[in-house]
Motif scaffolding. Structure first.
Motif, short mmCIF file in Angstrom:
data_model
loop_
_atom_site.label_atom_id
_atom_site.label_comp_id
_atom_site.label_asym_id
_atom_site.label_seq_id
_atom_site.Cartn_x
_atom_site.Cartn_y
_atom_site.Cartn_z
N VAL A 137 18.24 42.47 73.31
CA VAL A 137 18.66 41.15 73.80
C VAL A 137 17.43 40.30 74.11
O VAL A 137 17.34 39.13 73.70
CB VAL A 137 19.55 41.29 75.05
CG1 VAL A 137 19.99 39.91 75.53
CG2 VAL A 137 20.76 42.16 74.74
N ARG A 138 16.49 40.86 74.83
CA ARG A 138 15.29 40.10 75.20
C ARG A 138 14.48 39.71 73.96
O ARG A 138 13.86 38.65 73.94
CB ARG A 138 14.45 40.89 76.19
CG ARG A 138 15.15 41.06 77.54
CD ARG A 138 14.18 41.30 78.67
NE ARG A 138 14.91 41.42 79.93
CZ ARG A 138 15.31 40.39 80.66
NH1 ARG A 138 15.06 39.15 80.25
NH2 ARG A 138 15.97 40.58 81.79
N ALA A 139 14.49 40.56 72.95
CA ALA A 139 13.77 40.22 71.72
C ALA A 139 14.36 38.96 71.09
O ALA A 139 13.63 38.09 70.60
CB ALA A 139 13.83 41.39 70.74
N VAL A 140 15.69 38.82 71.12
CA VAL A 140 16.33 37.63 70.56
C VAL A 140 15.97 36.40 71.38
O VAL A 140 15.63 35.34 70.83
CB VAL A 140 17.86 37.83 70.50
CG1 VAL A 140 18.55 36.52 70.10
CG2 VAL A 140 18.21 38.93 69.51
N ILE A 141 16.04 36.51 72.70
CA ILE A 141 15.69 35.37 73.55
C ILE A 141 14.24 34.96 73.32
O ILE A 141 13.92 33.77 73.22
CB ILE A 141 15.93 35.72 75.04
CG1 ILE A 141 17.42 35.97 75.29
CG2 ILE A 141 15.43 34.60 75.94
CD1 ILE A 141 17.72 36.48 76.69
N ASP A 142 13.36 35.95 73.19
CA ASP A 142 11.94 35.65 72.97
C ASP A 142 11.70 34.95 71.65
O ASP A 142 10.89 34.01 71.56
CB ASP A 142 11.12 36.94 73.03
CG ASP A 142 11.04 37.54 74.43
OD1 ASP A 142 11.37 36.81 75.40
OD2 ASP A 142 10.68 38.72 74.55
#
Length: 697
Positions: free
Chosen positions: A363-368
């Motif tokens: 999830v954080r990879a997508v936000i980043d």
């Protein structure tokens, strides 16, 4: 006001219709008190009558239009027809009537629409959200949230877009009444939805279904279940629905029943909208015996005289099961409900559970990625940069949108908002545990010797749950339990047919250059594989169980039973209507890291039975486990440059006067086959015919 309500109800439901006390309580609370109301009432109780009667009364008093958030096209179509009977002008905005949106928007502005039905997904369409929704929210006379259990992530059919309703509730004009309805909410879901509504009057009734006679019949194999259905479908009352757990199962079952002389149609989420409309109309008109459907035919499909519901395979939740069987027996004295569970059900449950919300690092990879892009990215542009399949990526973005971490913009792109986001790991773990408990409850239901309806009602926390006196646990089995040898032979022959096409990849995934792979557009014809074959799909009723047993078990030589399927598939491929254009001239094995002995024996036995030279093996240069679980662009990135054709094998394929048969165990996305075939073509192979034991879907 009550007399006025009764008159409207008779227009809607017929001259003999009378308001139930809880219906009137809800209508009075909405119209006279402008309250928020949650109705948890059994299927067929008349929840739609509440909001249509309330709409008529509110409109007569000068209120704005009613907005109904409704989850399924079938439900919308039924509701539009029902409203017309009461003189209520209803329109719908959904994915199937794109060409009508502008005209409907103009009608909304002109005030000529009494009811607008929208899908939850439409609430976050940027143009609708920004241009239509604010005025609609400010002028709505009533907001209705149908199938409101979808609001709660504790519900059996949680949909992230429903969470957008929180924003819509805040945008409503003060004093706007709100009605939420569902037939499938236990105490936890009811409390969650009521909390989200805020100060809601909860009207919860008995979930008894006096017309339903319920049973469960455990048979030893998919062939036995299909044979039972083919032999006894004519004995079931009227017309009905046969539910399957997979799209492949729906089509296999429908094809078999048609071969046995039944008029049936398949209905899945992958069916064209026109085909779904035709199928619904045929069932409503009793022109067919049954629709063979996935859960795509679920909430809200309204056929009052539906005579039976049969499940070939158990849903993963008793609450979902109660919702689906609730389609039957609304306006008939007796309807039959029968479950035919299978050993493979748990495998299918596990597969769908694997599509749940991704772990925090993904999830954080997508936000980043969105934050670093500096501009909105479409799903197609975002997909190559993250390790998620498109379906999971779309689901995750919807959840993040509701959480405020990302935002959908005009043109279909997504952007990061910069808002802080927290992965609620504990909550997701609790929900996963709840899902596992539901699966165990469904196993218990299938094995019950006591009352089935009482069990389901207790799962829904119905305080009035009691033995029904009608089910096979209460009164004994009313259905035949035998399967004749002739019916079983026919089912085995149908499910034993081997051979499904492996479609060649013809286009590279979009965005490959952004991840360092210099490929785009069409795959050159000279680098493509030809159409291939597999014995079957892992989700097939016939071959699925046998294929799953071998492919998930320990590595070893190919079992004779599967090799018989290989021979049958090759024979059909050589002589059938979709035969190969040229017989293969040699066999090449695609090296496997998890089942090398299985694949090697497959290649050797094909070469021996086909009197073909076994030319060699293309080694698997790296692990493809990660690539097999992610999206197409990431798969190609992981596999690109990973297949090297040894010099002796290259010389052998160049000398052939026909295509090579490229052998593997499983085809998932098709990119492993596509890139290995490309390597062979570049080495000089005249053509490549892919062959595998199984397709994953």
């Amino acid at each position: 006001m009550r007399h006025e309500a009764e008159v409207t109800l008779k227009k809607l439901a017929g001259p003999s219709a009378e308001l139930r006390e809880d219906q009137w309580t809800a209508i009075e609370a909405l119209v006279a008190q402008h309250r928020r109301v949650l109705c948890v009432q059994r299927t067929g109780w008349g929840k739609s009558a509440v909001y249509f009667v309330a709409t008529a009364l509110l409109r007569a008093r000068g209120a704005g239009p009613t907005v109904i958030v409704s989850p399924l096209l079938a439900l919308m179509r039924n509701q539009v027809d029902a409203a017309a009977r009461a003189g209520i002008a209803a329109r719908t905005i959904n994915s199937a009537n794109l060409e009508e949106w502008d005209a409907i928007t103009a009608e909304i502005a002109a005030g000529s629409i009494d009811v607008l039905l929208v899908s939850p997904e439409r609430l976050n369409n940027p143009a609708f959200r920004d241009d239509v929704l604010p005025k609609l929210a400010a002028t709505a006379g009533l907001l209705v949230v149908d199938e409101a259990h979808c609001v709660s992530d504790w519900g059996h059919d949680f949909r992230p877009d429903y969470r957008r309703l929180r924003t819509l509730l805040l945008d409503l004009a003060p004093g706007t009444p709100v009605l939420a309805t569902t037939a499938t909410a236990n105490s936890r879901v009811t409390a969650d939805v009521a909390e989200q509504l805020g100060d809601a009057l909860v009207l919860r009734g008995s979930l008894d279904r006096e017309s339903l006679r319920m049973g469960s019949l455990t048979l030893p194999s998919p062939s036995h279940r299909l044979a039972w259905l083919g032999e006894h479908l004519r004995d079931l009352p009227g017309s009905g629905i046969i539910y399957t757990l997979t799209v492949a199962g729906a089509h296999e079952t429908a094809a078999f029943l048609r071969s046995q002389g039944y008029d049936v149609a398949a209905y899945t989420g992958k069916s064209e909208d026109a085909d779904r409309r035709d199928a619904e109309a045929d069932l409503l008109g009793n022109r067919i015996k049954a629709l063979v459907a996935t859960s795509a035919l679920g909430m809200g499909f309204d056929k009052p005289d539906l005579g039976f519901v049969v499940h070939l395979g158990a849903p993963s939740s008793p609450i979902a099961y109660y919702q689906q069987v609730g389609r039957a027996g609304r306006a008939v004295e007796k309807a039959d409900v029968l479950l035919l569970p299978g050993k493979e059900d748990a495998d299918i449950w596990r597969y769908f559970a694997s599509l749940a919300f991704p772990p925090e690092h993904q999830v954080r990879a997508v936000i980043d990625v969105l934050a670093a892009s500096g501009r909105p990215l479409s799903i197609q542009a975002l997909e190559p940069r993250v390790e998620l399949r498109r379906g999971r990526l779309e689901l995750m973005l919807k959840v993040l949108d509701v959480d405020g971490a990302v935002r959908r913009v005009r043109g279909g792109g997504w952007e990061a908002t910069g808002a802080e986001w927290r992965h609620d790991t504990e909550r997701y773990a609790r929900i996963a545990a709840a899902r596992e408990a539901e699966q165990e409850a469904m196993r218990q239901y299938a094995a019950l010797t006591s009352c089935r309806l009482e069990f389901l009602r207790r799962q829904l926390d119905d305080p009035e749950a009691a033995p029904c006196g009608r089910c096979d646990g209460c009164a004994g089995a009313w259905y035949a339990t035998e399967v004749s040898p002739e019916a079983l032979d026919a089912a085995r022959a149908h499910l034993g047919r081997a051979g499904v096409e492996i479609a060649p990849r013809k286009l590279w995934p979009t965005g490959l250059p952004t991840v360092g792979v210099p490929l785009s557009g069409k795959i050159p014809a000279g680098e493509q594989s030809l159409p291939g074959r597999a014995i079957g799909r892992l989700s097939d009723l016939g071959w699925g169980e046998r294929l799953r047993a071998v492919l998930t078990g320990p590595d070893g030589p190919l079992p004779d039973e599967l090799f018989n399927g290989v021979v049958a598939t090759l024979a059909e491929w050589a002589k059938g209507d979709a035969r190969w254009e040229q017989r293969p001239a040699g066999v090449v094995v695609l090296g496997s890291q998890h089942a090398p002995e299985l694949v090697a024996s497959l290649g050797a036995r094909i070469a021996a039975v086909g009197r073909l030279p076994l030319l060699g093996t293309i080694p698997a240069a790296r692990s493809t486990d990660t690539a097999s679980r992610t999206n197409s662009a990431q798969r190609v990135r992981a596999l690109y440059g990973g297949f090297e054709v040894p010099a002796d094998l290259a010389a052998a394929v160049r000398s052939l006067d026909g295509p090579v048969l490229l052998v593997d165990d499983v085809v998932d996305s098709g990119w492993t086959m596509a890139l290995a075939a490309r390597a062979l073509r570049q080495a000089g192979a005249p053509g490549v015919l892919p062959f595998a034991l199984a397709l994953t879907a």
